[in-house]
Design a protein around this motif. Structure first.
Motif, PDB file in Angstrom:
ATOM      1  N   ASN A 183       0.850  -1.196   0.000  1.00 57.28           N
ATOM      2  CA  ASN A 183       0.000   0.000   0.000  1.00 57.28           C
ATOM      3  C   ASN A 183       0.880   1.238   0.000  1.00 57.28           C
ATOM      4  O   ASN A 183       1.905   1.284   0.672  1.00 57.28           O
ATOM      5  N   LEU A 184       0.436   2.237  -0.771  1.00 57.16           N
ATOM      6  CA  LEU A 184       1.110   3.523  -0.811  1.00 57.16           C
ATOM      7  C   LEU A 184       0.078   4.633  -0.575  1.00 57.16           C
ATOM      8  O   LEU A 184      -1.135   4.432  -0.770  1.00 57.16           O
ATOM      9  N   PRO A 185       0.551   5.776  -0.147  1.00 57.80           N
ATOM     10  CA  PRO A 185      -0.395   6.895   0.008  1.00 57.80           C
ATOM     11  C   PRO A 185      -1.146   7.176  -1.293  1.00 57.80           C
ATOM     12  O   PRO A 185      -0.667   6.863  -2.388  1.00 57.80           O
ATOM     13  N   SER A 186      -2.300   7.754  -1.173  1.00 54.31           N
ATOM     14  CA  SER A 186      -3.157   8.018  -2.337  1.00 54.31           C
ATOM     15  C   SER A 186      -2.486   8.927  -3.355  1.00 54.31           C
ATOM     16  O   SER A 186      -2.829   8.889  -4.546  1.00 54.31           O
ATOM     17  N   ARG A 187      -1.554   9.701  -2.929  1.00 51.76           N
ATOM     18  CA  ARG A 187      -0.847  10.589  -3.845  1.00 51.76           C
ATOM     19  C   ARG A 187       0.081   9.820  -4.789  1.00 51.76           C
ATOM     20  O   ARG A 187       0.588  10.385  -5.771  1.00 51.76           O
ATOM     21  N   CYS A 188       0.325   8.553  -4.435  1.00 49.59           N
ATOM     22  CA  CYS A 188       1.222   7.727  -5.273  1.00 49.59           C
ATOM     23  C   CYS A 188       0.382   6.802  -6.153  1.00 49.59           C
ATOM     24  O   CYS A 188      -0.586   6.181  -5.692  1.00 49.59           O
ATOM     25  N   ASN A 189       0.736   6.720  -7.404  1.00 52.16           N
ATOM     26  CA  ASN A 189       0.052   5.829  -8.340  1.00 52.16           C
ATOM     27  C   ASN A 189       0.677   4.431  -8.211  1.00 52.16           C
ATOM     28  O   ASN A 189       1.724   4.153  -8.802  1.00 52.16           O
ATOM     29  N   ASN A 190       0.021   3.571  -7.431  1.00 48.78           N
ATOM     30  CA  ASN A 190       0.585   2.243  -7.165  1.00 48.78           C
ATOM     31  C   ASN A 190      -0.103   1.161  -7.991  1.00 48.78           C
ATOM     32  O   ASN A 190      -0.151   0.002  -7.612  1.00 48.78           O
ATOM     33  N   GLN A 191      -0.655   1.556  -9.137  1.00 50.63           N
ATOM     34  CA  GLN A 191      -1.316   0.611 -10.024  1.00 50.63           C
ATOM     35  C   GLN A 191      -0.587   0.591 -11.363  1.00 50.63           C
ATOM     36  O   GLN A 191      -0.145   1.631 -11.863  1.00 50.63           O
ATOM     37  N   GLN A 192      -0.475  -0.629 -11.896  1.00 52.92           N
ATOM     38  CA  GLN A 192       0.169  -0.780 -13.203  1.00 52.92           C
ATOM     39  C   GLN A 192      -0.400  -2.021 -13.860  1.00 52.92           C
ATOM     40  O   GLN A 192      -0.347  -3.118 -13.304  1.00 52.92           O
ATOM     41  N   ASN A 193      -0.977  -1.852 -15.021  1.00 55.56           N
ATOM     42  CA  ASN A 193      -1.569  -2.966 -15.783  1.00 55.56           C
ATOM     43  C   ASN A 193      -2.575  -3.729 -14.917  1.00 55.56           C
ATOM     44  O   ASN A 193      -2.410  -4.917 -14.636  1.00 55.56           O
ATOM     45  N   GLY A 194      -3.570  -3.021 -14.452  1.00 56.69           N
ATOM     46  CA  GLY A 194      -4.607  -3.645 -13.648  1.00 56.69           C
ATOM     47  C   GLY A 194      -4.202  -3.691 -12.193  1.00 56.69           C
ATOM     48  O   GLY A 194      -3.919  -2.675 -11.572  1.00 56.69           O
ATOM     49  N   ASN A 195      -4.154  -4.920 -11.604  1.00 59.29           N
ATOM     50  CA  ASN A 195      -3.858  -5.065 -10.174  1.00 59.29           C
ATOM     51  C   ASN A 195      -2.375  -5.305  -9.889  1.00 59.29           C
ATOM     52  O   ASN A 195      -2.012  -5.539  -8.744  1.00 59.29           O
ATOM     53  N   ARG A 196      -1.565  -5.289 -10.916  1.00 62.85           N
ATOM     54  CA  ARG A 196      -0.137  -5.522 -10.696  1.00 62.85           C
ATOM     55  C   ARG A 196       0.490  -4.333  -9.981  1.00 62.85           C
ATOM     56  O   ARG A 196       0.150  -3.177 -10.219  1.00 62.85           O
ATOM     57  N   ARG A 197       1.439  -4.645  -9.106  1.00 68.83           N
ATOM     58  CA  ARG A 197       2.161  -3.613  -8.378  1.00 68.83           C
ATOM     59  C   ARG A 197       3.380  -3.186  -9.193  1.00 68.83           C
ATOM     60  O   ARG A 197       4.169  -4.037  -9.609  1.00 68.83           O
ATOM     61  N   PRO A 198       3.549  -1.876  -9.414  1.00 68.21           N
ATOM     62  CA  PRO A 198       4.713  -1.411 -10.166  1.00 68.21           C
ATOM     63  C   PRO A 198       5.973  -1.488  -9.311  1.00 68.21           C
ATOM     64  O   PRO A 198       5.928  -1.574  -8.086  1.00 68.21           O
TER      65      PRO A 198
END
Length: 212
Positions: A183-198
């Motif tokens: 989990n990352l703060p909402s200010r960080c885009n922690n989504q990549q290609n659906g549910n994958r974690r970048p």
């Protein structure tokens, strides 16, 4: 029939007397004895008596008894000693497996630090235009870590832009962690290609990893 010689009848007495005189003149002295021949004994083979028979020696080959058998040679294979073991094949080298554990990242840099995406990992934060490619984390903030490892980047990157104020700056991949976060703060885009974690690149000197 032959006729007798005339006058022979008168000669017989004369011959007889002459023979007698001759014998007398040839008399052998009494001290000389003539050898008397003894009959030569005849050697005869002894004849066995009826109860005496010649002994006959009979030589026979010894026949083994039924329980007497020839020994059978036993050939056994050599048994390896306990110290004789087969060589163990050397396992092939494998790529390092990312470390996965319940750990957390805590920022120790007083001014905070930036998490950067792979495409911009070597850039300074003011050079990154898209905010989705970076995430600011202040000092003492903790983030739950899914995994971290050394970056799989072959070489360092040098800034050759003469117009940049960071011209000549060199970024080395071994100075960074390649990390994924739960989990990352909402200010960080922690989504990549659906549910994958970048994957985020974090400067090692700005953070510390704490295992829980």
């Amino acid at each position: 029939m032959a006729q007798p010689v005339k006058g022979s009848i008168y000669l017989l007495p004369l011959l007889a007397s002459s023979a007698t005189a001759l014998l007398n003149s040839c008399t052998i002295p009494s001290n000389i004895s003539l050898p008397t021949s003894s009959p030569t004994p005849i050697a005869t083979q002894p004849t066995p008596t009826p109860n005496e028979t010649q002994s006959t020696t009979i030589v026979t080959e010894s026949t083994p008894t039924p329980n007497e058998t020839q020994p059978t040679p036993i050939v056994t294979q050599p048994t390896p000693t306990p110290n004789e073991t087969q060589p163990t094949p050397t396992p092939e080298k494998t790529q390092p497996t990312p470390t996965t554990s319940t750990t957390s990242l805590r920022v120790v840099e007083p001014t905070g630090t930036y998490l950067k995406r792979r495409v911009n990992w070597y850039k300074q934060s003011p050079e990154i235009v898209s905010e989705s490619q970076m995430c600011y984390v202040k000092q003492n903030e903790e983030l739950p870590v899914l995994s971290y490892k050394e970056p799989e980047i072959p070489r360092e990157v040098r800034n050759i832009d003469e117009q940049s104020k960071y011209y000549g700056n060199v970024e080395k991949p071994e100075d960074y962690w390649a990390m994924t976060f739960e989990n990352l703060p909402s200010r960080c885009n922690n989504q990549q290609n659906g549910n994958r974690r970048p994957t985020w690149f974090v400067y090692k000197k700005h953070v510390e990893i704490a295992k829980q």
